[in-house]
Scaffold this motif. Structure first.
Motif, PDB file in Angstrom:
ATOM      1  N   GLU A   1      -4.271 -12.461 -11.851  1.00  0.00           N
ATOM      2  CA  GLU A   1      -4.183 -11.112 -11.937  1.00  0.00           C
ATOM      3  C   GLU A   1      -3.377 -10.377 -10.814  1.00  0.00           C
ATOM      4  O   GLU A   1      -2.671  -9.587 -11.188  1.00  0.00           O
ATOM      5  CB  GLU A   1      -5.735 -10.426 -12.225  1.00  0.00           C
ATOM      6  N   VAL A   2      -3.746 -10.798  -9.504  1.00  0.00           N
ATOM      7  CA  VAL A   2      -3.135 -10.313  -8.541  1.00  0.00           C
ATOM      8  C   VAL A   2      -1.782 -10.689  -8.430  1.00  0.00           C
ATOM      9  O   VAL A   2      -0.654  -9.792  -8.595  1.00  0.00           O
ATOM     10  CB  VAL A   2      -3.644 -10.686  -7.278  1.00  0.00           C
TER      11      VAL A   2
ATOM     12  N   ARG B   1      12.557 -17.878   3.384  1.00  0.00           N
ATOM     13  CA  ARG B   1      13.434 -17.823   1.811  1.00  0.00           C
ATOM     14  C   ARG B   1      13.215 -16.476   1.323  1.00  0.00           C
ATOM     15  O   ARG B   1      13.626 -16.192   0.180  1.00  0.00           O
ATOM     16  CB  ARG B   1      13.161 -18.883   0.790  1.00  0.00           C
ATOM     17  N   VAL B   2      12.524 -15.603   1.979  1.00  0.00           N
ATOM     18  CA  VAL B   2      12.216 -14.085   1.206  1.00  0.00           C
ATOM     19  C   VAL B   2      12.461 -13.121   2.460  1.00  0.00           C
ATOM     20  O   VAL B   2      12.543 -13.423   3.345  1.00  0.00           O
ATOM     21  CB  VAL B   2      10.526 -14.358   0.921  1.00  0.00           C
ATOM     22  N   ASP B   3      12.347 -11.810   1.549  1.00  0.00           N
ATOM     23  CA  ASP B   3      12.583 -10.799   2.630  1.00  0.00           C
ATOM     24  C   ASP B   3      11.221 -10.256   3.536  1.00  0.00           C
ATOM     25  O   ASP B   3      11.426  -9.425   4.205  1.00  0.00           O
ATOM     26  CB  ASP B   3      13.028  -9.676   1.850  1.00  0.00           C
ATOM     27  N   GLY B   4      10.115 -10.573   2.724  1.00  0.00           N
ATOM     28  CA  GLY B   4       8.837 -10.225   3.089  1.00  0.00           C
ATOM     29  C   GLY B   4       7.705 -11.112   2.532  1.00  0.00           C
ATOM     30  O   GLY B   4       8.061 -11.599   1.615  1.00  0.00           O
ATOM     31  N   LEU B   5       6.780 -11.193   3.233  1.00  0.00           N
ATOM     32  CA  LEU B   5       5.555 -12.232   2.551  1.00  0.00           C
ATOM     33  C   LEU B   5       4.262 -11.566   2.720  1.00  0.00           C
ATOM     34  O   LEU B   5       3.618 -10.831   3.774  1.00  0.00           O
ATOM     35  CB  LEU B   5       5.456 -13.360   3.882  1.00  0.00           C
ATOM     36  N   ALA B   6       3.660 -11.661   1.505  1.00  0.00           N
ATOM     37  CA  ALA B   6       2.450 -11.305   1.441  1.00  0.00           C
ATOM     38  C   ALA B   6       1.314 -12.452   1.334  1.00  0.00           C
ATOM     39  O   ALA B   6       1.563 -13.384   0.828  1.00  0.00           O
ATOM     40  CB  ALA B   6       2.067 -10.595  -0.068  1.00  0.00           C
ATOM     41  N   VAL B   7       0.400 -12.240   2.252  1.00  0.00           N
ATOM     42  CA  VAL B   7      -0.608 -13.453   2.570  1.00  0.00           C
ATOM     43  C   VAL B   7      -1.949 -13.074   2.340  1.00  0.00           C
ATOM     44  O   VAL B   7      -2.529 -12.230   2.645  1.00  0.00           O
ATOM     45  CB  VAL B   7      -0.336 -13.915   4.290  1.00  0.00           C
ATOM     46  N   PHE B   8      -2.623 -14.025   1.168  1.00  0.00           N
ATOM     47  CA  PHE B   8      -3.865 -14.050   1.116  1.00  0.00           C
ATOM     48  C   PHE B   8      -4.779 -14.545   2.491  1.00  0.00           C
ATOM     49  O   PHE B   8      -4.414 -15.303   3.030  1.00  0.00           O
ATOM     50  CB  PHE B   8      -4.469 -14.681   0.036  1.00  0.00           C
ATOM     51  N   GLY B   9      -6.017 -13.860   2.487  1.00  0.00           N
ATOM     52  CA  GLY B   9      -7.049 -14.337   3.464  1.00  0.00           C
ATOM     53  C   GLY B   9      -7.195 -15.949   3.376  1.00  0.00           C
ATOM     54  O   GLY B   9      -7.125 -16.522   2.049  1.00  0.00           O
ATOM     55  N   ARG B  10      -7.157 -16.647   4.447  1.00  0.00           N
ATOM     56  CA  ARG B  10      -7.348 -17.907   4.579  1.00  0.00           C
ATOM     57  C   ARG B  10      -6.181 -18.924   4.209  1.00  0.00           C
ATOM     58  O   ARG B  10      -6.008 -20.081   4.377  1.00  0.00           O
ATOM     59  CB  ARG B  10      -8.633 -18.573   3.620  1.00  0.00           C
ATOM     60  N   ALA B  11      -5.135 -18.288   3.715  1.00  0.00           N
ATOM     61  CA  ALA B  11      -3.806 -18.787   3.558  1.00  0.00           C
ATOM     62  C   ALA B  11      -3.205 -19.220   4.737  1.00  0.00           C
ATOM     63  O   ALA B  11      -2.296 -20.205   4.668  1.00  0.00           O
ATOM     64  CB  ALA B  11      -3.069 -18.080   2.479  1.00  0.00           C
ATOM     65  N   MET B  12      -3.194 -18.531   5.953  1.00  0.00           N
ATOM     66  CA  MET B  12      -2.646 -19.040   6.915  1.00  0.00           C
ATOM     67  C   MET B  12      -3.471 -18.510   8.287  1.00  0.00           C
ATOM     68  O   MET B  12      -4.274 -17.846   8.068  1.00  0.00           O
ATOM     69  CB  MET B  12      -1.379 -18.168   7.186  1.00  0.00           C
TER      70      MET B  12
ATOM     71  N   ALA C   1      -3.251  -3.829  -9.376  1.00  0.00           N
ATOM     72  CA  ALA C   1      -2.895  -3.045  -8.335  1.00  0.00           C
ATOM     73  C   ALA C   1      -2.854  -3.455  -7.047  1.00  0.00           C
ATOM     74  O   ALA C   1      -2.028  -3.140  -6.477  1.00  0.00           O
ATOM     75  CB  ALA C   1      -4.062  -1.718  -8.666  1.00  0.00           C
ATOM     76  N   LEU C   2      -3.608  -4.524  -6.754  1.00  0.00           N
ATOM     77  CA  LEU C   2      -3.671  -5.136  -5.376  1.00  0.00           C
ATOM     78  C   LEU C   2      -2.345  -5.597  -5.194  1.00  0.00           C
ATOM     79  O   LEU C   2      -1.625  -5.596  -4.209  1.00  0.00           O
ATOM     80  CB  LEU C   2      -5.155  -5.914  -5.263  1.00  0.00           C
ATOM     81  N   GLY C   3      -1.957  -6.506  -6.045  1.00  0.00           N
ATOM     82  CA  GLY C   3      -0.655  -7.261  -5.953  1.00  0.00           C
ATOM     83  C   GLY C   3       0.380  -6.120  -6.194  1.00  0.00           C
ATOM     84  O   GLY C   3       1.418  -6.415  -5.140  1.00  0.00           O
ATOM     85  N   GLY C   4       0.449  -5.330  -6.894  1.00  0.00           N
ATOM     86  CA  GLY C   4       1.369  -4.178  -6.503  1.00  0.00           C
ATOM     87  C   GLY C   4       1.492  -3.445  -5.376  1.00  0.00           C
ATOM     88  O   GLY C   4       2.728  -3.311  -4.764  1.00  0.00           O
ATOM     89  N   ALA C   5       0.297  -3.233  -4.779  1.00  0.00           N
ATOM     90  CA  ALA C   5       0.179  -2.375  -3.698  1.00  0.00           C
ATOM     91  C   ALA C   5       0.882  -3.342  -2.412  1.00  0.00           C
ATOM     92  O   ALA C   5       1.437  -2.526  -1.418  1.00  0.00           O
ATOM     93  CB  ALA C   5      -1.188  -1.941  -3.110  1.00  0.00           C
ATOM     94  N   ALA C   6       0.748  -4.590  -2.502  1.00  0.00           N
ATOM     95  CA  ALA C   6       1.104  -5.448  -1.507  1.00  0.00           C
ATOM     96  C   ALA C   6       2.596  -5.416  -1.389  1.00  0.00           C
ATOM     97  O   ALA C   6       3.321  -5.401  -0.401  1.00  0.00           O
ATOM     98  CB  ALA C   6       0.487  -6.830  -1.708  1.00  0.00           C
TER      99      ALA C   6
END
Length: 362
Positions: free
Chosen positions: A114-115, A145-156, A323-328
């Motif tokens: 969903e996110v 390879r990207v212009d910006g990075l959205a990172v979930f908790g525990r992913a990095m 909405a969380l994914g869109g806000a990121a």
């Protein structure tokens, strides 16, 4: 407009001429579809399809100094290897007696789906693609390879997040405490969990509780446990006397943990840190021959679609996952537009859905 040579690849000028618009309008329609009117976008898209025009990503990247993509980094799933198991191609149809078996969806893919969908739609609105990666091992770096990075908790790790943030815009999803100097988007986990406990303890008057938590290293789980403890304290319930077990946010592990709790003693209510865990708890409860809500109440958190179709439907805290994914993505766009702005921390509201697994009244 000069006539295009037969066999030559169509250009942006061909698309503009066919659609009756300027090349700047074609560029906007491709890069930011919402920036032009629906009628104009439809004419441009029709011309693109008819001519077979393929925008040059490399040319746009050189001109804009952007890749035209955002990255979304997810934490690893224990069951991710299942997705790449070889499948026979011999044409045979196999018949298997599957009675009594369960193949639950593990981890949190239903939540992440969903996110991810919300992030993908928002990226499209900005004329960008979304590159998704799942962390395996120590690190999965897609930042180049990207212009910006959205990172979930525990992913990095915090160290890795800091290193990437020095090179490009980064936004943290559901982990606002990891690096306060970096933009973040999250939901009101603590208040949502407090509201559920308030209903179970304050409204229904139940004090015989057990809590099925998530992973110990999960930022979401830590905040939800804090909200759980706050609500108990407000009602004079000593949480040290309550049983709490950690799962992994996945259905299979939750079913095993819930079975252990039920074997010790059946609580009047089992509160779960997420809906996947609540689904696993229902599996264990049904296997034990118990009834929900007559023998035991169950609650979850997230609001995934599967929880509404469970038997019985699960009372949950619905968070705005899309909405969380869109806000990121919007946070990344804002950071690109103004790299010197102070960090922004957005917290989205949640909603408690009272369903049959823990109804409004008993």
């Amino acid at each position: 407009m000069a006539k295009r040579k037969v066999g030559a690849a169509p250009t942006v000028y061909d698309v503009a001429g066919s659609a009756g618009v300027s090349i700047a309008t074609v560029s906007r329609a491709i890069r930011s579809p919402d920036s032009v009117t629906p009628a104009t976008r439809e004419r441009v898209e029709e011309a693109i399809q008819r001519l077979g025009y393929v925008p040059s990503a490399s040319a746009r990247a050189l001109a804009d100094r952007r890749t035209g993509a955002y990255g979304l980094l997810l934490p690893g799933f224990d069951d991710i290897e299942d997705a790449v198991e070889p499948v026979p191609s011999d044409g045979a149809v196999r018949i298997t007696d599957d009675r009594g078996s369960r193949s639950p969806v593990g981890g949190a893919p239903l939540y992440f789906d969903e996110v991810l969908r919300g992030a993908e739609v928002e990226a499209w609105r900005h004329g960008s693609a979304l590159l998704v990666a799942v962390r395996r091992g120590q690190r999965q770096d897609i930042s180049g390879r990207v212009d910006g990075l959205a990172v979930f908790g525990r992913a990095m790790s915090e160290e890795a997040i800091g290193q990437v943030a020095r090179r490009m815009p980064v936004v943290l999803i559901a982990d606002e405490q990891a690096a306060p100097e970096i933009d973040s988007v999250s939901v009101d986990n603590a208040r949502g969990m407090r509201a559920v406990v308030e209903h179970v303890v304050g409204v229904l008057g139940i004090r015989d509780l057990a809590y099925l938590a998530g992973p110990k290293d999960s930022p979401d789980d830590a905040v939800r446990r804090h909200g759980f403890a706050e609500a108990l304290a407000a009602h004079g319930v000593d949480r040290r006397r309550l049983r709490m077990r950690h799962g992994d946010f996945g259905r299979a592990r939750a079913a095993a943990v819930a079975a252990e709790l039920l074997a010790e003693r059946v609580p009047r209510a089992l509160l779960c840190a997420n809906d996947q865990s609540a689904l696993g708890a229902l599996d264990a409860i049904h296997a034990a021959g118990l009834r929900v809500p007559e023998d035991i109440l169950v609650t979850g958190f997230d609001g995934i679609e599967a929880g509404g179709y469970a038997s019985p439907p699960i009372t949950t805290v619905r968070q705005p996952m899309r909405a969380l994914g869109g806000a990121a993505i919007r946070a990344l766009e804002a950071r690109i537009a103004d790299p010197t702005a102070p960090p922004q921390h957005l917290t989205l509201s949640v909603e408690v859905l009272l369903r049959e697994s823990c109804p409004p009244t008993l």
